[in-house]
Design a protein around this motif. Structure first.
Motif, PDB file in Angstrom:
ATOM      1  N   TYR A 136       2.037   3.233  72.427  1.00 56.43           N
ATOM      2  CA  TYR A 136       0.782   4.828  73.190  1.00 56.43           C
ATOM      3  C   TYR A 136       1.467   4.387  74.781  1.00 56.43           C
ATOM      4  CZ  TYR A 136      -2.322   5.600  69.206  1.00 56.43           C
ATOM      5  OH  TYR A 136      -3.117   5.738  68.057  1.00 56.43           O
ATOM      6  N   ALA A 137       1.281   3.639  75.718  1.00 56.28           N
ATOM      7  CA  ALA A 137       1.898   3.464  76.623  1.00 56.28           C
ATOM      8  C   ALA A 137       3.375   4.101  77.086  1.00 56.28           C
ATOM      9  CB  ALA A 137       1.372   1.945  77.033  1.00 56.28           C
TER      10      ALA A 137
ATOM     11  N   ASP B 131       4.435   7.219  75.891  1.00 57.56           N
ATOM     12  CA  ASP B 131       3.475   8.260  76.897  1.00 57.56           C
ATOM     13  C   ASP B 131       2.578   9.134  75.174  1.00 57.56           C
ATOM     14  OD1 ASP B 131       4.285   7.626  79.050  1.00 57.56           O
ATOM     15  OD2 ASP B 131       5.321   8.241  79.113  1.00 57.56           O
ATOM     16  N   ALA B 132       1.982   8.358  74.783  1.00 55.00           N
ATOM     17  CA  ALA B 132       1.228   8.840  73.246  1.00 55.00           C
ATOM     18  C   ALA B 132      -0.450   9.868  74.676  1.00 55.00           C
ATOM     19  CB  ALA B 132       1.124   7.951  72.446  1.00 55.00           C
ATOM     20  N   ARG B 133      -0.272  10.248  75.371  1.00 54.43           N
ATOM     21  CA  ARG B 133      -1.487  10.547  76.004  1.00 54.43           C
ATOM     22  C   ARG B 133      -2.585  11.346  75.265  1.00 54.43           C
ATOM     23  NH1 ARG B 133       2.033  10.895  80.190  1.00 54.43           N
ATOM     24  NH2 ARG B 133       2.836  12.889  79.886  1.00 54.43           N
TER      25      ARG B 133
ATOM     26  N   SER C 198      -3.600   9.352  72.218  1.00 59.48           N
ATOM     27  CA  SER C 198      -4.823   8.284  72.867  1.00 59.48           C
ATOM     28  C   SER C 198      -5.902   8.496  73.300  1.00 59.48           C
ATOM     29  CB  SER C 198      -4.067   7.598  73.838  1.00 59.48           C
ATOM     30  OG  SER C 198      -5.024   6.088  74.184  1.00 59.48           O
TER      31      SER C 198
ATOM     32  N   MET D  34     -10.049   7.938  71.413  1.00 58.98           N
ATOM     33  CA  MET D  34     -11.286   8.267  72.528  1.00 58.98           C
ATOM     34  C   MET D  34     -12.670   9.404  72.466  1.00 58.98           C
ATOM     35  SD  MET D  34      -9.612   6.974  75.933  1.00 58.98           S
ATOM     36  CE  MET D  34      -8.591   6.346  76.347  1.00 58.98           C
TER      37      MET D  34
ATOM     38  N   ASP E 111      -0.071  10.755  83.008  1.00 57.54           N
ATOM     39  CA  ASP E 111      -1.133   9.691  83.244  1.00 57.54           C
ATOM     40  C   ASP E 111      -1.858   9.896  84.143  1.00 57.54           C
ATOM     41  OD1 ASP E 111       0.408   8.574  80.927  1.00 57.54           O
ATOM     42  OD2 ASP E 111       1.959   7.432  82.335  1.00 57.54           O
TER      43      ASP E 111
ATOM     44  N   PHE F 191      -4.896  11.349  82.861  1.00 52.97           N
ATOM     45  CA  PHE F 191      -5.134  10.781  81.360  1.00 52.97           C
ATOM     46  C   PHE F 191      -5.521  10.315  81.709  1.00 52.97           C
ATOM     47  CE2 PHE F 191      -4.328   7.245  78.157  1.00 52.97           C
ATOM     48  CZ  PHE F 191      -5.123   7.239  77.376  1.00 52.97           C
ATOM     49  N   VAL F 192      -5.788   8.888  82.709  1.00 55.42           N
ATOM     50  CA  VAL F 192      -6.901   7.945  82.901  1.00 55.42           C
ATOM     51  C   VAL F 192      -8.016   8.600  83.650  1.00 55.42           C
ATOM     52  CG1 VAL F 192      -6.878   5.566  84.256  1.00 55.42           C
ATOM     53  CG2 VAL F 192      -5.107   6.129  82.551  1.00 55.42           C
TER      54      VAL F 192
ATOM     55  N   ALA G 128     -10.310   9.687  80.486  1.00 58.88           N
ATOM     56  CA  ALA G 128     -10.490   8.421  79.702  1.00 58.88           C
ATOM     57  C   ALA G 128     -11.958   7.997  80.626  1.00 58.88           C
ATOM     58  CB  ALA G 128      -9.627   7.419  79.597  1.00 58.88           C
ATOM     59  N   ARG G 129     -11.950   7.677  81.670  1.00 58.35           N
ATOM     60  CA  ARG G 129     -13.033   7.134  82.268  1.00 58.35           C
ATOM     61  C   ARG G 129     -13.905   8.138  81.912  1.00 58.35           C
ATOM     62  NH1 ARG G 129      -9.398   5.052  88.137  1.00 58.35           N
ATOM     63  NH2 ARG G 129      -8.541   3.783  86.914  1.00 58.35           N
TER      64      ARG G 129
END
Lengths: 444, 410
Positions: free
Chosen positions: B310-311, B314-316, B319, B323, B373, B376-377, B380-381
């Motif tokens: 994924y990373a 870049d399969a944001r 991924s 989630m 990214d 994305f992060v 995710a958070r």
């Protein structure tokens, strides 16, 4: 042949005569050659005088079975059949994971015609058949300079049984089982419970279990007594069958936490078997991938557990896909009766579980099916760790893996089976609890 | 299970005889290799005939066997010697060829030798030899240009005509010229390749600057041979003197003479001791025991592999979707909706529970894929935080928190 540090020292000691006597080049070289010759002659004489390490007879006294992680003591008996005394060192050639204590270099003096024992102390580090291949004896000459060495083929084996760590959960589950027994009619009348006996009512009994007809009969028989209520007692069904199928295929090789899935499966099936045999059920076990790796059948009573650990001890996971299509036939071979079939396997992805899902209908139509699977606690941790980019992608992947497992579990439930999922430490008690729940509900 | 005393245990270690028989193929091969290599060494040694440069019996390119053999054939008695005593003994009335390539002779010993000889030819002279025999003649380095003409009145040199090759030269100063020294075969700067000493009473002295006049490979060039035979063949006996080991003592004691005689044997003894100790420590106590180890694969490896995949790609969206689906399932269970309820409904229920903006919660749970990214992060958070808040909100009213639920310290 081997020589000692003493021999190296003897050679080095030639420095003294060399310095003292080597006044001229000729004399020095003569002393040098002489000393080397002297050392060699001493070594050869020593070698010739050493007792023959070949003229020995070997025997081992090793316990046939030992539980993994527990110490075991054995002996290696060396009988000197030669004419000379053997002064030497013995090494017993066990596999490293037999866990032979110490450096495995036992000093030994065996006079001619006599026998001596070398103590062996094991703490095995791996389950299965641990083998010894050979014994090596190094016999020193009287001067301790040179030695004769020989390796004799002498095979030995030590079966290391699964540790059965989940034993500690057994007592509490057996206590729960006693509660299910009809000594106290805590049971509601259920489809699967069996009538056990009639007895007098004591305070605390469920009034719904009062048997009025029996009370009336008893009143008729008794004369002059007071009112004595009779209650029916129930006990859980007995003599049901439990068939445990341990998957030893590729998924069993996966290491979750500290142990392979196979070991968790073994722990789970041992706890289940111990509990079920206490409950009066008959337990049969088959370890299967593409052929039967272990089978315990038609064994009841206290020997069941020892037979099971014995049968499962040498089983290792094979790197092949399990042939699930043969499992219904396998279960049918064991029993045609309706029984609880426990499949100890791993459920990861729908694709990998397709084989199992395909045969589930054939099993659920005739039996109660319970799938026990180890979940990976690290997935849960990875799912929540979203610290940086890599961790976030890993969290996404972990979510995906969890969802895949959930989908397989849902598919199993749709097909009429039941699923127990737990981390390695918790799976055996969870499976036992599910068994008790099924028993209480009378669904066996 | 005590076994009765059985027969002798079968030994796996072969006896000496057995080992020799088993390895006879290798032993034969080793013997052949040894014989062949010794033979080759002997043959090669005979062919090359190593020796000192300009040795009388040295047939190598740098040797002097050609000149020596021709002189012998012409009736000159060639006497190779390697010590001063022998040279002095044989020197009476003879020509002495001095090739002191090791520089062993001091000037006084050169004098002693010259006094004994009738004629002395010094090839590639040392400083000591020049000092003793030819004061005023010095080293001149390499010849600058050809040396085609003798340019002197020495008959031997005139017969030779010219010298081949490029060699060392000498310079003859005015005092030496005045004393009767004659330099021949000058180069462009006037330095000479051969210097003839004065012919007055004492021994005739010839100083040849380089060895190329006499060496096997260059003796045939131009007039080299004529000069060599001319200067060496004028007497019946030629003492071919190359100072050797016996002459070296004059240079003071060597290290070998200073150390006691037992030092070399002791060193060798220490080597032998080292080998003995190595064998002592290195001898294996029986064969290794092979164990078949099971294959064990970490179960989370596929998950980690997929995460890295994924990373890398870049399969944001994919991924984050995973989630979101996971979070939706858990939130649905928390807010009391079935798992298959529409995502929008679950988001609205969650927003209602938290009293948050429904649009924001909906964007988080069912929004577009993240653009980069960082987003994305961040999302995710936020997802994790949202889930946490809903769990807290659901648990708080009942005040019956799960005792096994440890506080998450992240």
């Amino acid at each position: 042949m081997a020589w000692s540090g003493r021999f190296a020292l003897l050679v080095a000691a030639g420095v003294v005569p060399l310095v003292l006597l080597g006044g001229t080049p000729g004399a020095a070289w003569a002393v040098f050659a002489g000393w080397l010759a002297l050392s060699l002659v001493a070594g050869v004489v020593d070698l010739v005088l050493a007792g023959s390490p070949r003229q020995v007879s070997l025997a081992r006294e090793v316990p046939a079975r030992v539980r993994l992680g527990e110490p075991a003591a054995g002996r290696l008996l060396v009988t000197n059949l030669g004419a000379r005394r053997i002064r030497g060192v013995v090494r017993d050639g066990w596999e490293p994971s037999a866990g032979l204590a110490g450096d495995n270099r036992a000093r030994l003096v065996v006079p001619a015609g006599e026998r001596r024992a070398v103590p062996l102390a094991f703490v095995p580090t791996r389950r299965g058949e641990r083998r010894a291949r050979s014994v090596t004896v190094r016999s020193w000459g009287p001067l301790g300079l040179w030695a004769r060495q020989s390796t004799m083929r002498h095979e030995g084996r030590l079966r290391v049984l699964p540790p059965f760590r989940s034993r500690r959960h057994l007592a509490s589950r057996v206590a729960r089982l006693r509660e299910l027994e009809g000594n106290t009619p805590v049971m509601v009348r259920g489809a699967g419970t069996e009538f056990d006996s009639l007895r007098e009512y004591v305070r605390g009994d469920d009034v719904r279990s009062i048997d009025w007809r029996a009370t009336a009969r008893r009143d008729a028989a008794m004369t002059g007594g007071g009112q004595r209520l009779m209650v029916r007692t129930w006990r859980p069904e007995r003599d049901r069958r439990v068939v445990v199928v341990v998957d030893t295929g590729r998924t069993a090789a996966a290491r979750v936490g500290d142990e392979p899935r196979l070991d968790t499966s073994i722990e789970s099936s041992l706890l289940l078997a111990a509990l079920a045999s206490r409950a009066g059920d008959r337990v049969d076990l088959v370890a299967w991938d593409r052929r039967v790796r272990a089978r315990v059948q038609s064994v009841t009573g206290p020997t069941l557990l020892s037979r099971m650990v014995d049968a499962l001890a040498p089983v290792e996971a094979e790197l092949i896909d399990t042939d699930w299509s043969a499992v219904p036939a396998l279960v049918r071979q064991v029993t045609s009766q309706r029984s609880l079939v426990v499949l100890c396997t791993g459920i990861d992805t729908p694709a990998a579980a397709r084989g199992m899902l395909g045969v589930l209908p054939a099993l659920t139509s005739a039996h109660t099916v319970l799938v026990a699977s180890v979940t990976d606690p690290s997935l849960g941790e990875a799912r929540r760790d979203r610290g940086d980019r890599e961790a976030a992608y890993l969290a996404g992947s972990a979510e995906r893996a969890l969802r895949d497992a959930d989908r397989v579990a849902a598919a199993i439930r749709r097909l009429g089976g039941d699923v127990v999922q737990a981390p390695p430490e918790e799976l055996p008690p969870a499976l036992a609890d599910r068994y008790l729940a099924l028993k209480a509900a009378g669904r066996l | 299970m005590t076994a009765p005393v059985a027969g002798v245990a079968p030994a796996e270690t072969p006896t000496l005889r057995r080992a020799l028989v088993d390895r006879r193929g290798w032993i034969v091969v080793a013997a052949i290799v040894l014989v062949v290599s010794v033979g080759v060494a002997v043959l090669q040694g005979a062919g090359t005939g190593g020796g000192r440069p300009l040795g009388a019996d040295n047939a190598a390119p740098a040797g002097g066997a050609a000149v020596a053999n021709v002189l012998s054939a012409q009736g000159v008695q060639v006497v190779p010697v390697d010590s001063l005593d022998a040279a002095v003994t044989r020197a009476d009335g003879a020509t002495v060829l001095l090739v002191d390539d090791l520089g062993l002779l001091g000037s006084d010993r050169v004098d002693e030798l010259a006094d004994a000889a009738r004629r002395i030819v010094v090839v590639a002279p040392t400083f000591a030899a020049l000092e003793a025999l030819a004061p005023g003649v010095r080293f001149g380095g390499l010849a600058a240009g050809p040396t085609d003409a003798p340019a002197c009145d020495v008959p031997v040199a005139e017969r030779a005509g010219s010298l081949g090759g490029v060699g060392d030269v000498l310079t003859v100063d005015d005092d030496a010229l005045a004393a009767g020294w004659r330099g021949c075969f000058p180069d462009e700067t006037g330095a000479v390749r051969v210097a003839f000493g004065p012919a007055d009473g004492g021994p005739e002295v010839v100083v040849v600057a380089g060895t190329e006049v006499f060496a096997n490979d260059t003796v045939a060039e131009a007039g080299n041979a004529a000069l060599a035979l001319g200067v060496l063949g004028s007497t019946e006996r030629l003492v071919w003197y190359q100072p050797g080991a016996a002459d070296a003592s004059d240079a003071g004691p060597t290290i070998g003479e200073l150390t006691p005689p037992w030092v070399s044997p002791v060193l060798l003894l220490l080597v032998v001791t080292t080998v003995a100790a190595a064998v002592w420590r290195g001898r294996r106590f029986g064969p290794l025991v092979v164990e078949r180890l099971p294959v064990v694969v970490r179960a989370c490896e596929t998950t980690e592999g997929r995460g890295r995949l994924y990373a890398r790609s870049d399969a944001r969206g994919r991924s984050l979707d995973a989630m979101r689906i996971g979070a939706l399932g858990r939130i649905a269970a928390l807010v009391g909706l079935p798992g298959h309820a529409p995502a929008g409904d679950i988001a609205d229920a969650a927003a209602a529970l938290l009293g948050a903006d429904p649009a924001a919660v909906r964007a988080l749970l069912v929004g577009d894929p993240p653009a980069d990214d960082g987003e994305f992060v961040r999302r995710a958070r936020e997802l994790d935080a949202l889930e946490q808040r809903i769990a807290d909100a659901v648990r708080a009213p009942g005040a019956s928190a799960d005792p096994t639920d440890r506080p998450r310290n992240r």
